[in-house]
Scaffold this active site. Structure first.
Site, PDB file in Angstrom:
ATOM      1  N   TYR A  11       0.823  -1.201   0.000  1.00 36.67           N
ATOM      2  CA  TYR A  11       0.000   0.000   0.000  1.00 36.67           C
ATOM      3  C   TYR A  11       0.858   1.252   0.000  1.00 36.67           C
ATOM      4  O   TYR A  11       2.069   1.204   0.255  1.00 36.67           O
ATOM      5  CB  TYR A  11      -0.943   0.000   1.214  1.00 36.67           C
ATOM      6  CG  TYR A  11      -0.288   0.360   2.528  1.00 36.67           C
ATOM      7  CD1 TYR A  11      -0.444   1.626   3.090  1.00 36.67           C
ATOM      8  CD2 TYR A  11       0.487  -0.564   3.222  1.00 36.67           C
ATOM      9  CE1 TYR A  11       0.163   1.957   4.299  1.00 36.67           C
ATOM     10  CE2 TYR A  11       1.088  -0.250   4.420  1.00 36.67           C
ATOM     11  CZ  TYR A  11       0.918   1.013   4.965  1.00 36.67           C
ATOM     12  OH  TYR A  11       1.527   1.340   6.160  1.00 36.67           O
ATOM     13  N   ARG A  24       8.069   3.908  -5.013  1.00 32.93           N
ATOM     14  CA  ARG A  24       8.177   2.933  -3.920  1.00 32.93           C
ATOM     15  C   ARG A  24       7.161   1.804  -4.091  1.00 32.93           C
ATOM     16  O   ARG A  24       7.446   0.643  -3.793  1.00 32.93           O
ATOM     17  CB  ARG A  24       8.004   3.607  -2.566  1.00 32.93           C
ATOM     18  CG  ARG A  24       8.226   2.651  -1.390  1.00 32.93           C
ATOM     19  CD  ARG A  24       8.234   3.356  -0.061  1.00 32.93           C
ATOM     20  NE  ARG A  24       6.953   4.005   0.218  1.00 32.93           N
ATOM     21  CZ  ARG A  24       6.721   4.755   1.293  1.00 32.93           C
ATOM     22  NH1 ARG A  24       7.688   4.963   2.180  1.00 32.93           N
ATOM     23  NH2 ARG A  24       5.542   5.308   1.485  1.00 32.93           N
ATOM     24  N   LYS A  81       6.552  -2.030   1.791  1.00 27.62           N
ATOM     25  CA  LYS A  81       5.398  -1.428   2.467  1.00 27.62           C
ATOM     26  C   LYS A  81       4.185  -2.348   2.324  1.00 27.62           C
ATOM     27  O   LYS A  81       3.280  -2.115   1.526  1.00 27.62           O
ATOM     28  CB  LYS A  81       5.118  -0.037   1.904  1.00 27.62           C
ATOM     29  CG  LYS A  81       4.212   0.812   2.803  1.00 27.62           C
ATOM     30  CD  LYS A  81       4.136   2.236   2.282  1.00 27.62           C
ATOM     31  CE  LYS A  81       3.193   3.097   3.109  1.00 27.62           C
ATOM     32  NZ  LYS A  81       3.703   3.368   4.449  1.00 27.62           N
ATOM     33  N   GLU A 126      12.267   2.291  14.063  1.00 33.04           N
ATOM     34  CA  GLU A 126      11.401   3.376  13.595  1.00 33.04           C
ATOM     35  C   GLU A 126      10.156   3.426  14.460  1.00 33.04           C
ATOM     36  O   GLU A 126       9.977   2.604  15.373  1.00 33.04           O
ATOM     37  CB  GLU A 126      11.016   3.159  12.130  1.00 33.04           C
ATOM     38  CG  GLU A 126      10.328   1.827  11.859  1.00 33.04           C
ATOM     39  CD  GLU A 126      10.192   1.512  10.377  1.00 33.04           C
ATOM     40  OE1 GLU A 126      10.316   2.435   9.545  1.00 33.04           O
ATOM     41  OE2 GLU A 126       9.951   0.330  10.048  1.00 33.04           O
TER      42      GLU A 126
END
Length: 286
Positions: A33, A52, A150, A182
């Site tokens: 996504y 990406r 992702k 992160e």
């Protein structure tokens, strides 16, 4: 009022939009996504998100949807149809449905599923939290190893956000081998002196589109950058801390595990980077 969404070539009222129960995103989290911000009715960093997305598809050996080359037009049409001035567009591609559950990938003739929808977020650029700063907690990073892709595997980040909420905080920073990877849905930074420190790119973190833009703007502003790991203890002793993401832009962090960062208020470097990011991003929005 019902939103208009996009599903496999059709613009539909959200209540009429459906995806098969055998879709692999539902059964296997076999999907990727992107989330693109909208400011002033225009898309922020669209090209970076599209690039990406293509990388994520390639890493998972997933077909591009037929409408891949039309994604910009689809985004713009959804902005128009839903009258979005400030908000976000969520895009998801799954490997599709082969008609039954199977761990093996379906054959190449199975078409991927493409879904997009808007989220209206008035005041996105003027969030009060940017003046207050985030409070974060630290949690063990228990996700899978390919965080640079992702994917829709977001259960543990969701758990992390709930842990933060239970602690009266805004988010969580994840720790692996003693170092920060992160945030649950963002990249993490600290500032020591005039140096911005953020984890180096690898499979351990998402290669943030906002991260790339902010670091580019920081370099242009003659700020020093170090891409390396850091610990929670180092972060607690830093002068400033902040996060970046498509939905928060640059957001100061003022407390980590109950310890104030710096003066316990948003610092000047984070504030300046947020100002620069919003200003420069609006200029090139499409």
């Amino acid at each position: 009022m019902s939103r208009t969404v996009y599903v496999n070539g059709e613009y539909l009222p959200e209540e009429k939009a459906t995806v098969s129960i055998f879709d692999r995103s539902f059964l296997m989290a076999d999907g990727v996504y992107e989330v693109t911000s909208v400011l002033g009715g225009k898309l922020i960093d669209f090209a970076g998100h599209a690039k990406r997305l293509e990388r994520s598809l390639n890493e998972l050996e997933m077909q591009k949807p037929d409408a891949f080359d039309d994604l910009l037009d689809i985004h713009r049409e959804l902005v128009r149809l839903n009258d979005i001035d400030e908000g976000m567009i969520y895009l998801q591609v799954s490997r599709g449905s082969a008609g039954d559950r199977d761990f093996a990938y379906p054959s190449a003739d199975v078409k991927p599923t493409l879904v997009l929808f808007t989220q209206n977020k008035p005041g996105l650029a003027d969030s009060p939290k940017a003046l207050e700063g985030f409070k974060v907690i630290s949690i063990d990073d228990q996700r899978w190893g390919r965080r640079d892709i992702k994917t829709t595997q977001l259960l543990y980040p969701s758990m992390g956000k709930m842990m933060a909420k239970a602690a009266g905080c805004d988010d969580a920073w994840m720790i692996e081998d003693g170092h920060v990877t992160e945030g649950t849905s963002n990249n993490a930074y600290i500032v020591k002196g005039n140096t911005i420190i953020t984890r180096h790119l690898g499979t351990e973190i998402l290669h943030g589109i906002t991260r790339a833009a902010v670091l580019r703007f920081a370099k242009e502003a003659q700020m020093k950058i170090e891409e390396r790991s850091f610990t929670i203890e180092e972060a607690q002793g830093a002068d400033e801390a902040f996060i970046t993401s498509a939905s928060t832009f640059v957001m100061p962090v003022v407390e980590i595990d109950g310890a104030a960062v710096g003066a316990g208020t948003p610092g000047p470097i984070a504030a300046r980077l947020r100002e620069i990011y919003l200003e420069e991003s609006r200029k090139v929005a499409i």
